[in-house]
Design a protein around this motif. Structure first.
Motif, PDB file in Angstrom:
ATOM      1  N   GLY A  88       0.758  -1.250   0.000  1.00 26.87           N
ATOM      2  CA  GLY A  88       0.000   0.000   0.000  1.00 26.87           C
ATOM      3  C   GLY A  88       0.788   1.299   0.000  1.00 26.87           C
ATOM      4  N   ALA A  90       3.088   2.528  -2.180  1.00 22.92           N
ATOM      5  CA  ALA A  90       3.062   3.184  -3.497  1.00 22.92           C
ATOM      6  C   ALA A  90       1.661   3.699  -3.810  1.00 22.92           C
ATOM      7  CB  ALA A  90       3.527   2.206  -4.566  1.00 22.92           C
ATOM      8  N   ALA A 137       7.086  -0.361  -6.645  1.00 21.91           N
ATOM      9  CA  ALA A 137       7.859  -0.951  -5.545  1.00 21.91           C
ATOM     10  C   ALA A 137       8.635  -2.167  -6.036  1.00 21.91           C
ATOM     11  CB  ALA A 137       6.915  -1.353  -4.416  1.00 21.91           C
ATOM     12  N   ASP A 141      14.214 -10.402  -4.576  1.00 23.31           N
ATOM     13  CA  ASP A 141      15.087 -10.641  -5.736  1.00 23.31           C
ATOM     14  C   ASP A 141      14.895  -9.596  -6.831  1.00 23.31           C
ATOM     15  OD1 ASP A 141      16.063 -12.859  -4.457  1.00 23.31           O
ATOM     16  OD2 ASP A 141      14.654 -14.236  -5.437  1.00 23.31           O
ATOM     17  N   LEU A 179      10.114   2.563  -5.225  1.00 21.22           N
ATOM     18  CA  LEU A 179      10.061   2.339  -3.775  1.00 21.22           C
ATOM     19  C   LEU A 179      10.876   1.088  -3.462  1.00 21.22           C
ATOM     20  CD1 LEU A 179       7.002   3.348  -4.727  1.00 21.22           C
ATOM     21  CD2 LEU A 179       6.642   3.252  -2.264  1.00 21.22           C
ATOM     22  N   ILE A 225      11.326   7.094   3.607  1.00 28.47           N
ATOM     23  CA  ILE A 225      10.797   6.895   2.246  1.00 28.47           C
ATOM     24  C   ILE A 225       9.746   7.970   1.922  1.00 28.47           C
ATOM     25  CG2 ILE A 225       8.986   5.217   2.887  1.00 28.47           C
ATOM     26  CD1 ILE A 225       9.785   3.692   0.275  1.00 28.47           C
TER      27      ILE A 225
HETATM   28  C1  LIG Z   1       9.476  -9.336   1.401  1.00 30.16           C
HETATM   29  C2  LIG Z   1      10.041  -8.037   0.936  1.00 30.16           C
HETATM   30  C3  LIG Z   1      11.029  -8.016  -0.036  1.00 30.16           C
HETATM   31  C4  LIG Z   1      11.570  -6.817  -0.462  1.00 30.16           C
HETATM   32  N1  LIG Z   1      12.565  -6.810  -1.419  1.00 30.16           N
HETATM   33  C5  LIG Z   1      13.103  -5.645  -1.813  1.00 30.16           C
HETATM   34  C6  LIG Z   1      14.152  -5.617  -2.778  1.00 30.16           C
HETATM   35  O1  LIG Z   1      14.606  -6.634  -3.275  1.00 30.16           O
HETATM   36  N2  LIG Z   1      14.663  -4.409  -3.153  1.00 30.16           N
HETATM   37  C7  LIG Z   1      14.203  -3.234  -2.642  1.00 30.16           C
HETATM   38  O2  LIG Z   1      14.696  -2.187  -3.026  1.00 30.16           O
HETATM   39  N3  LIG Z   1      13.194  -3.235  -1.718  1.00 30.16           N
HETATM   40  C8  LIG Z   1      12.638  -4.397  -1.291  1.00 30.16           C
HETATM   41  N4  LIG Z   1      11.627  -4.396  -0.356  1.00 30.16           N
HETATM   42  C9  LIG Z   1      11.143  -3.109   0.172  1.00 30.16           C
HETATM   43  C10 LIG Z   1       9.850  -2.635  -0.474  1.00 30.16           C
HETATM   44  O3  LIG Z   1      10.055  -2.337  -1.800  1.00 30.16           O
HETATM   45  C11 LIG Z   1       9.349  -1.401   0.249  1.00 30.16           C
HETATM   46  O4  LIG Z   1       8.956  -1.777   1.521  1.00 30.16           O
HETATM   47  C12 LIG Z   1       8.237  -0.687  -0.440  1.00 30.16           C
HETATM   48  O5  LIG Z   1       7.998   0.507   0.208  1.00 30.16           O
HETATM   49  C13 LIG Z   1       6.963  -1.474  -0.502  1.00 30.16           C
HETATM   50  O6  LIG Z   1       6.016  -0.779  -1.248  1.00 30.16           O
HETATM   51  P1  LIG Z   1       4.472  -1.151  -1.226  1.00 30.16           P
HETATM   52  O7  LIG Z   1       3.990  -0.940   0.188  1.00 30.16           O
HETATM   53  O8  LIG Z   1       3.811  -0.185  -2.155  1.00 30.16           O
HETATM   54  O9  LIG Z   1       4.294  -2.546  -1.657  1.00 30.16           O
HETATM   55  C14 LIG Z   1      11.080  -5.593   0.074  1.00 30.16           C
HETATM   56  C15 LIG Z   1      10.070  -5.627   1.047  1.00 30.16           C
HETATM   57  C16 LIG Z   1       9.550  -6.831   1.479  1.00 30.16           C
HETATM   58  C17 LIG Z   1       8.472  -6.811   2.513  1.00 30.16           C
END
Ligand SMILES: Cc1cc2nc3c(=O)[nH]c(=O)nc-3n(C[C@H](O)[C@H](O)[C@H](O)COP(=O)(O)O)c2cc1C
Length: 433
Positions: A88, A90, A137, A141, A179, A225
């Motif tokens: 959530g 993004a 986001a 990997d 993100l 962020i």
């Molecule tokens: C399980 C998991 C794996 C993640 N892997 C990466 C990654 O490989 N590279 C990165 O830059 N961020 C990584 N993140 C960080 C997310 O990109 C970051 O928390 C982002 O703000 C999530 O956005 P969202 O809430 O819109 O999904 C990861 C986060 C989680 C929970």
């Protein structure tokens, strides 16, 4: 002496009028021309005051008694915000950005990448005059969120598919905010980087340097962020305002390497340049100029050129030496290749020709020998490699197949599939019938 007055039957006043008629005529002519001049001056003044009283872009001009509607030029028709989010963040940023854009009195659309089919709609952005913001986001990997998976897959394939070409999205304007979390150092913000790169490879015009949101508060550039996003958002809004006015920021040399994408692409070259005060205002707002350099650097190539989709490894040296010339030829080739689908006929005017002059020239340059107007053949590069004692291809190494004795062919130049690697030639190399 003239005849006496009585002879003509004229009174003395009439006689004096008659004798001075030249002066009277001159006086009348002068008065008439003065009146005409005054009329012209008054009309001009009236027109000028009318022009000044209404803004030029929106006015209805009264010309010769007819109303002419002058069209207002629209530089930005709206903003589209695409997001790829899992937990959530993004999505939340997309909502915040949408509110900011709305306050500019611009139409805004927020689109979940899950519900967006790039195959059907992305090309619309070339002519829509929208500015597209991508908030994406990165997950495990370096993969995109589930919702953005298809979009990213499509974009990646399109960017490396020469059938789309380097100008497929020319005219589209975009900015990316990724993100991520720098704790995932190997894949930090990979999706944002990739989306930015792929759009750029397809010819879209980056209006703002990619933003990197970092969930690691220690390493985050702005402390969190959210702060990273706010900094990027300020720049984005400022850039949209500038674009909306038809402005195009010039590079102050602050961007990396002093190169500015806006200079390279020139796609908006017709738009007027920024006013000095405006430019200063933008500099105040921004930490750096919004000219993109990211993808060019990531690709490690010359900024003046997008990477070629098909590069013959054997010709790499030559290609590097003649980069610009190649580019021109490739564009020409692309144009000519598209004629296969349409109207091109051979010299005799019979049916569709399988090879155009431009394609012939390009293939000849790459070392192909052309057969008729349908096929091309070239000595396998492993042949040269073997002769030079540098080894053969894996088929030789692993299976003993003397593929280097074969010839690399392009069986049919008219093939509609246009595969980057032709399996028919591979079969030929491996010695299959
Ligand atoms: C399980 C998991 C794996 C993640 N892997 C990466 C990654 O490989 N590279 C990165 O830059 N961020 C990584 N993140 C960080 C997310 O990109 C970051 O928390 C982002 O703000 C999530 O956005 P969202 O809430 O819109 O999904 C990861 C986060 C989680 C929970």
């Amino acid at each position: 002496m003239g005849p006496p007055l009585d002879v003509w039957g004229l009174s003395p006043s009439l006689f004096s009028w008659w004798t001075n008629r030249f002066y009277i005529y001159s006086g009348l002519a002068f008065a008439l021309s003065l009146w005409i001049c005054l009329q012209i001056i008054f009309k001009k003044q009236a027109k000028n005051s009318q022009e000044n009283s209404t803004p030029k872009a929106t006015e209805d001009l009264l010309t010769n008694g007819y109303i002419t509607l002058q069209k207002k030029q629209i530089f930005v028709s709206g903003v589209k915000i695409f997001y790829g989010s899992q937990t959530g963040t993004a999505k939340g940023f997309a909502t915040i950005l949408a509110k900011e854009v709305t306050s500019l009195d611009l139409p805004v659309t927020v689109i979940n990448l899950k519900e967006y089919d790039p195959d059907d709609h992305l090309v619309e952005e070339v002519t829509s005059k929208s500015v597209c913001a991508f908030l994406v986001a990165t997950y495990t990997d370096g993969r995109p969120t589930e919702s953005a998976e298809w979009f990213c897959k499509w974009l990646e394939e399109a960017a490396s598919d020469f059938r789309f070409g380097k100008t497929y999205l020319k005219g589209m304007r975009y900015a990316v905010f990724g993100l991520g979390n720098s704790a995932y150092s190997n894949h930090f913000n990979k999706v944002g980087k990739n989306v930015d790169k792929w759009l750029w490879m397809l010819g879209a015009h980056r209006v703002l340097t990619r933003g990197e949101g970092d969930g690691d508060v220690v390493k985050s550039k702005h402390g969190s962020i959210e702060a990273d996003f706010r900094a990027w958002e300020t720049k984005f809004i400022s850039q949209v305002q500038a674009l909306r006015k038809g402005e195009k920021k010039s590079c102050s040399g602050k961007c990396k390497k002093g190169k500015c994408e806006s200079k390279q692409q020139g796609s908006e070259g017709t738009e007027p340049g920024p006013h000095p005060q405006e430019e200063q205002r933008h500099r105040d707002v921004e930490e750096e100029e919004p000219c993109g350099s990211t993808s060019e650097e990531e690709l490690g190539g010359d900024n003046s050129e997008r990477p070629s989709s098909v590069v013959d490894v054997e010709d790499l040296g030559k290609i590097m030496n003649h980069m610009k010339k190649e580019k021109r030829e490739e564009e020409h080739l692309e144009e000519e290749t598209s004629l296969f689908r349409g109207t091109w006929k051979n010299e005799d005017g019979e049916g569709r020709a399988m090879i155009t002059p431009a394609l012939r020239e390009a293939l000849t340059k790459q070392g192909y020998q052309l057969i008729g107007s349908h096929s091309g053949v070239k000595l396998c590069r492993w042949t040269k490699s073997m002769l030079r004692g540098r080894g053969g291809c894996y088929k030789h190494t692993f299976y003993g197949i003397e593929s280097h004795r074969c010839m690399e062919t392009t069986p049919s130049l008219a093939c509609a599939n246009k595969c980057v690697f032709c399996w028919r030639s591979a079969r030929c190399q491996s010695g299959a019938p």
